[in-house]
Design an enzyme around this catalytic site. Structure first.
Site, mmCIF file in Angstrom:
data_model
loop_
_atom_site.group_PDB
_atom_site.id
_atom_site.type_symbol
_atom_site.label_atom_id
_atom_site.label_comp_id
_atom_site.label_asym_id
_atom_site.label_seq_id
_atom_site.Cartn_x
_atom_site.Cartn_y
_atom_site.Cartn_z
ATOM 1 N N SER A 130 -1.297 0.987 0.502
ATOM 2 C CA SER A 130 -0.894 2.103 -0.354
ATOM 3 C C SER A 130 0.531 1.907 -0.852
ATOM 4 C CB SER A 130 -0.978 3.410 0.442
ATOM 5 O OG SER A 130 -0.353 4.480 -0.242
ATOM 6 N N TYR A 155 1.043 8.764 7.241
ATOM 7 C CA TYR A 155 0.047 8.042 6.440
ATOM 8 C C TYR A 155 0.596 6.681 6.016
ATOM 9 C CZ TYR A 155 -2.676 6.669 2.347
ATOM 10 O OH TYR A 155 -3.428 5.951 1.437
#
Length: 338
Positions: A130, A155
């Site tokens: 990501s 995350y």
């Protein structure tokens, strides 16, 4: 040549589109997803329903990636040529309130994938990282050669961990691992927890939208078809060792082991307020805006340097934000029968 490809996260946004493209191109695809309730399960089920038309070359397992036995059985029965791991607990803000979900899905689940790739000698593992891994970095555009040791959400930390875990397996067991850092993916069948969907829904319903950091955000919005096209270029390009890798000046994006990292984005950041204006123009209504401060875990700007992926595969995003918004809003209206 047709390949046997395991796609995890097939009920998810990117996983669904990737599985559909692979099936349309004649590959044999095994989907794997637990179909959790992080967001509306009806949307996930509708995506899976769309894949049923490929009954000759698509099959599906409903199971949790953290279930070691289920993952092992999938590998044993299917013996994939390529594994595309897109399953993960997504969302930056959700990680502030549900941290353990991220450890189970993103760490334990990814370990199961790596272990199976190791024991089955899988020749090509492609996995989702990501843009969030860039965290507190301020140098723009973000480049895969940059250090990414300052995440600002759990995350992001789990995605950075995936990259480190992948390198370990590339080093120890020769598993070819390619990580893709996705940049703000949007488009038809998109996630309801993403800004594009949230804003569109609120504008149609005449409700106010929350605009964080007082609108002073830039995002490298990337249309789903461009993402899928970029990923397709890696099916026949497993990670290889870099013979020029220098341990005295280590490049984080490659290795002496079969390991590679790439940004996959639009390479053109857009102001959040400009994106909102495009949505308003397409929908034909003006949004009521609540301007709020920057939220914990968020970053102010994302901007992908995509030189490395372009050099390898010729990847070039083709969809402007305005064109992509048109397609997304049309899908949203049809899906919600507006």
């Amino acid at each position: 040549m047709s390949k046997r490809i395991l796609v995890t996260g097939t009920a998810g946004f990117i996983g669904y589109h990737m599985a559909e493209r692979l099936c349309a191109d004649g590959h044999e695809v095994l989907g794997f997803d637990c179909v959790n309730d992080y967001y509306d399960v009806r949307l996930k089920e509708a995506r899976l329903k769309k894949l049923e038309r490929y009954d000759n070359n698509f099959s599906f397992i409903r199971a949790d990636l953290a279930d070691q036995g289920a993952v092992e059985k999938a590998f044993e029965d299917f013996t994939p040529d390529v594994v595309i791991n897109l399953a993960a607990q997504a969302g930056v803000r959700y990680s502030l309130t549900h941290p353990r979900s991220y450890m189970r899905s993103n760490i334990d689940g990814f370990l199961n994938i790596l272990e199976c790739c190791r024991h089955h000698e899988t020749p090509n593992l492609i996995y989702a990282s990501s843009s969030s891994v860039y965290g507190a970095n301020g140098k723009m555009p973000f480049a895969v050669e940059d250090n990414v040791d300052h995440p600002v959400s759990l995350y992001a930390a789990t995605k950075k961990s995936n990259e480190l875990m992948a390198h370990t397996y590339a080093h120890l067991y020769g598993v070819p691992c390619t990580g893709l850092r996705f940049f703000t993916v949007y488009g038809p069948w998109g996630r309801p927890d993403m800004a594009m969907y949230i804003f569109t829904k609120a504008i149609f319903e005449g409700k106010p939208i929350d605009v964080f950091n007082n609108g002073n955000m830039l995002r490298d919005f990337t249309y789903i078809d461009d993402i899928v096209g970029g990923m397709m270029g890696l099916i026949d390009n497993p990670a290889k060792s870099n013979p020029g890798w220098d341990k005295m000046s280590p490049d984080p994006s490659s290795s002496y082991a079969p390991y590679a990292l790439y940004n996959i984005g639009n390479n053109e950041p857009v102001k959040l307020m400009d994106m909102i204006s495009m949505l308003e123009n397409k929908i034909g209504r003006t949004a009521e805006k609540n301007f709020l401060p920057l939220q914990p875990g968020d970053v102010e700007e994302t901007y992908a340097n995509i030189d490395a992926l372009q050099k390898l595969t010729g990847f070039t995003p083709k969809t402007s934000l305005e064109e992509g918004i048109d397609k997304f809003v049309e899908w949203y209206k049809n899906y919600n029968k507006i």
